[in-house]
Design an enzyme around this catalytic site. Structure first.
Site, PDB file in Angstrom:
ATOM      1  N   LYS A 191      75.640  31.364   6.114  1.00 10.05           N
ATOM      2  CA  LYS A 191      75.956  31.292   4.688  1.00 10.05           C
ATOM      3  C   LYS A 191      74.984  30.299   4.057  1.00 10.05           C
ATOM      4  CE  LYS A 191      79.553  30.093   1.373  1.00 10.05           C
ATOM      5  NZ  LYS A 191      80.962  29.754   1.172  1.00 10.05           N
ATOM      6  N   LYS A 244      75.405  35.942   4.346  1.00  4.50           N
ATOM      7  CA  LYS A 244      75.780  35.840   2.937  1.00  4.50           C
ATOM      8  C   LYS A 244      74.814  34.916   2.211  1.00  4.50           C
ATOM      9  CE  LYS A 244      79.357  33.813   0.127  1.00  4.50           C
ATOM     10  NZ  LYS A 244      80.526  33.020   0.068  1.00  4.50           N
TER      11      LYS A 244
END
Ligand code: PBG
Ligand code: ZN
Length: 321
Positions: A191, A244
């Site tokens: 992330k 992400k």
């Protein structure tokens, strides 16, 4: 001359040789539930996305249920925020109550619970704060309590998005010790500290009140480090890994796909959604065309599961053909 155009002459033949297809079952829709009654507040930066109070969320659940997608990723916004995110691990907190309600009504709808403290802390950071430091090890027990509490409420999958080191192992042992040996962990493994999250922070009311998230989320320049994060989460017990955001990180999705056998999720995040919606609203792009192209690109890069605010629209468009 090679005549590539032979296989492009009409839609039937194009469909026959198409390499990448999106299935509705691979899509997950993010949902925001807020404490209160009779609330359906539009998220201004994300047209089509709302914060719902539990009593109003029924209409959305019905839509999700009939859409053919696999389920939802739930984010809760509590009325009370404090330094230690108490509502995050309150068994009758907003998120827990809503998860329980959804699973009662729709036992087959997959409910994935995001696990992170930022929606629940007064300072908006994803971990425990001392001074201006976000403390890793003190955060782990709180994340673990939150995960166990959400599993107790009936969440099918636990999805930690905080980016503290060691949280997958901590959550796994917490779940196991409490009897949730069969609850999978979908880890937000790679992330990045991305500018694409800002519309989400309006939706989830989770913007940090000082500094930023760069001491815990990844530097967007680091593709190799993303692999180390993913491999480490797998070692710690992740069942599904995630990259992400998605569109600016297709190379990372591909690199993970080539190295890892686990199911791979990609999160097509809020800013990616907002940019498409804004350009479409201006008539500058064809929304359906762009959305399907984006989702296809994410799948082609190697994602098995796509979390996207376009999920319900895409499911409808996939029906049309
Ligand atoms: C919370 C969280 C964020 C997102 C998912 N979980 C925001 C953040 O890290 O600030 C982003 C989702 C999106 O932008 O759509 N940790
Ligand atoms: Zn967070």
């Amino acid at each position: 001359m090679r005549r590539f155009r032979r296989l492009r002459s009409g839609e039937s033949i194009r469909r026959l040789v198409r390499e990448t297809k999106i299935n509705k079952e691979e899509l997950i829709y993010p949902v925001f539930v807020i404490e209160g009654e009779n609330i359906k507040t539009p998220v201004e930066s994300m047209p089509g996305v709302y914060q719902y109070s539990p009593d109003r969320i029924g209409e959305l659940l019905k839509e999700i249920d009939s859409s053919g997608i696999s389920g939802l990723l739930i984010f809760g916004i509590p009325a009370h925020k404090d330094e230690l995110a108490s509502e995050a691990y309150n068994d009758s907190g907003i998120t827990q109550r809503t998860v329980r309600m959804i699973k009662e009504k729709y036992p087959d709808m997959l409910v994935i619970a995001d696990v992170c403290l930022c929606e629940y802390t007064s300072h908006g950071h994803c971990g425990v704060v001392h001074g201006h430091e976000i403390c890793n090890d003190e955060t782990l027990p709180l994340l673990t309590k939150m995960a166990v509490s959400l599993a107790k409420a009936g969440a099918d999958i636990i999805a930690p998005s905080d980016m503290m080191d060691g949280r997958v192992a901590a959550i796994r042992s917490g779940l196991d010790e409490n009897g949730f040996i069969n609850t999978p962990i979908m880890s937000y493994s790679a992330k990045f500290a991305s500018g694409y999250y800002s519309p989400f922070r309006e939706a989830a009311e989770s913007a940090p009140c000082f500094g930023d998230r760069r001491t815990y989320q990844m530097d967007c320049a680091n593709g190799r480090e993303a692999l180390r994060e993913v491999l480490d989460d797998i070692d710690e017990g992740a069942d599904i890994v995630m990259v992400k955001p998605a569109l600016a990180y297709l190379d990372v999705i591909r690199a993970v796909r080539d190295r890892v056998e686990l199911p791979l999720a990609a999160y097509n995040v809020s800013g990616e959604y907002s940019m498409v919606k804004a350009a479409a609203a201006n008539g500058w792009i064809d929304e359906k065309h762009i959305v399907m192209e984006n989702l296809t690109a994410i799948k082609r890069a190697g994602a098995d599961i796509i979390i996207t605010y376009h999920a319900l629209d895409a499911a409808r468009w996939l029906e049309e053909v």
